[in-house]
Design an enzyme around this catalytic site. Structure first.
Site, PDB file in Angstrom:
ATOM      1  N   GLY A  93       3.629   5.431 -40.637  1.00  0.00           N
ATOM      2  CA  GLY A  93       4.856   5.770 -40.811  1.00  0.00           C
ATOM      3  C   GLY A  93       5.572   7.085 -40.103  1.00  0.00           C
ATOM      4  N   VAL A 160       1.035   8.349 -43.497  1.00  0.00           N
ATOM      5  CA  VAL A 160       1.883   9.148 -42.593  1.00  0.00           C
ATOM      6  C   VAL A 160       1.248   9.318 -41.422  1.00  0.00           C
ATOM      7  CG1 VAL A 160       2.985  11.689 -42.583  1.00  0.00           C
ATOM      8  CG2 VAL A 160       2.477  10.440 -44.855  1.00  0.00           C
ATOM      9  N   CYS A 161       1.945   9.275 -40.340  1.00  0.00           N
ATOM     10  CA  CYS A 161       1.700   9.189 -39.016  1.00  0.00           C
ATOM     11  C   CYS A 161       0.871  10.439 -38.712  1.00  0.00           C
ATOM     12  CB  CYS A 161       2.519   8.837 -37.818  1.00  0.00           C
ATOM     13  SG  CYS A 161       1.907   8.913 -35.954  1.00  0.00           S
ATOM     14  N   PHE A 162       1.870  11.815 -38.954  1.00  0.00           N
ATOM     15  CA  PHE A 162       1.278  13.094 -38.460  1.00  0.00           C
ATOM     16  C   PHE A 162       0.432  13.794 -39.431  1.00  0.00           C
ATOM     17  CE2 PHE A 162       4.726  12.095 -35.634  1.00  0.00           C
ATOM     18  CZ  PHE A 162       4.417  12.618 -34.557  1.00  0.00           C
ATOM     19  N   LYS A 176      -1.222  18.192 -34.545  1.00  0.00           N
ATOM     20  CA  LYS A 176      -0.593  17.203 -33.612  1.00  0.00           C
ATOM     21  C   LYS A 176       0.769  17.421 -33.379  1.00  0.00           C
ATOM     22  CE  LYS A 176      -0.378  12.137 -34.279  1.00  0.00           C
ATOM     23  NZ  LYS A 176      -0.804  11.122 -35.294  1.00  0.00           N
TER      24      LYS A 176
END
Length: 289
Positions: A93, A160-162, A176
């Site tokens: 996400g 969570v993508c990050f 990131k």
């Protein structure tokens, strides 16, 4: 579809790519246009494309394989007035709020494009690396330093993508700064991703489900150590417009190409609208898992 230009000595012999700067668009339109570009490129109707875009309203996008029921707090999505869309690409996400999003559409057999997904990431993301350098920021590719880190890349611990960088994503001081996802369909690579200009960690974390309040708290506390936005890396204000210029030049340098603006035709706009209605504006697609 490869064009050669000779406007100046430096451009002679370079491959021309289409360039689209869409500005702020709805989440369903953004994903429909990316899919349409992939479709047209696969048919040979257009050449390779670099596209930049933003989101109106701010949006939570989820990866193709994610489960809304298991992973996403839709009450929070609605509370914050966010858009919501499922991407055609994998990954986790992403809150698209203070960012510039890019997409690259190019054939798998493009000269110099590696067959492996990981190595193709490296080549395409070279444009991001050069873009950060153009902004005066020292970014580098993330690479696993141990087997444990390598295993973690294969099995993300959160939605969570990050939360963590993946192979060849961009990091500054180990954190990131850009997250990307890729899909391959009909012989074409679609890679798109978020270049963070700012990050609201509290809002981001609120959009996901966690096994416990303690795990949510740990994520919130650890996120600033894992992800960083451009506004935390420099004292000067960097606008979306400056990013478009910096990263546009970055992709030209990294891929040894020339960008040429592309105007969408009425027929193309109608096709995008059809894809949008059939898929990305449709609950059956967005909530299917």
């Amino acid at each position: 579809m490869i064009s050669i230009v000779g406007k100046g000595g430096n451009d002679l012999g370079k491959t021309v790519w289409h360039f689209i700067n869409s500005g702020k668009c709805s989440p369903s339109y953004n994903m429909a246009l990316d899919e349409a570009l992939l479709e047209w490129h696969s048919r040979g109707e257009i050449g390779p494309v670099l596209r930049f875009y933003e989101w109106e309203p701010a949006t939570l996008s989820i990866g193709y394989f994610q489960s809304v029921v298991k992973e996403i707090n839709m009450d929070a999505v609605e509370k914050h007035g966010l858009g919501f869309v499922r991407r055609p690409t994998g990954g986790r996400g992403v809150l698209h709020e203070h960012e510039l999003t890019y997409s690259v559409i190019v054939t798998e057999d493009y000269p110099g494009m590696p067959e492996s997904v990981t190595e193709a990431y490296r080549v395409i993301s070279g444009g991001l690396l050069e873009g950060f350098r153009n902004l005066g920021l020292h970014a580098e590719f993330s690479l696993p330093a141990s087997k444990e880190q390598s295993d973690n890349l294969k099995k993300p611990k959160s939605a969570v993508c990050f939360d963590a960088p993946s192979w060849y994503e961009l990091v500054v001081e180990g954190k990131k700064v850009a997250g990307s996802a890729q899909t391959r369909q009909k012989g074409v690579i679609l890679q798109h991703g978020a270049i963070l200009l700012g990050l609201d960690e509290n809002k981001l974390v609120s959009l996901f489900k966690f096994p416990s309040e303690e795990s949510r708290k740990r994520m919130l506390e650890s996120l600033p150590e894992k992800a960083v936005a451009i506004d935390r890396l420099t004292d000067r204000d960097i606008s979306v417009e400056e990013c478009v210029r910096a990263f546009g030049k970055g992709f030209e340098t990294a891929l040894d190409i020339v960008l040429q603006p592309m105007e969408l035709t009425e027929e193309q706009l109608l096709y995008i609208e059809e894809v949008e209605k059939r898929k990305y504006a449709n609950k059956d697609w967005n909530f299917k898992k």
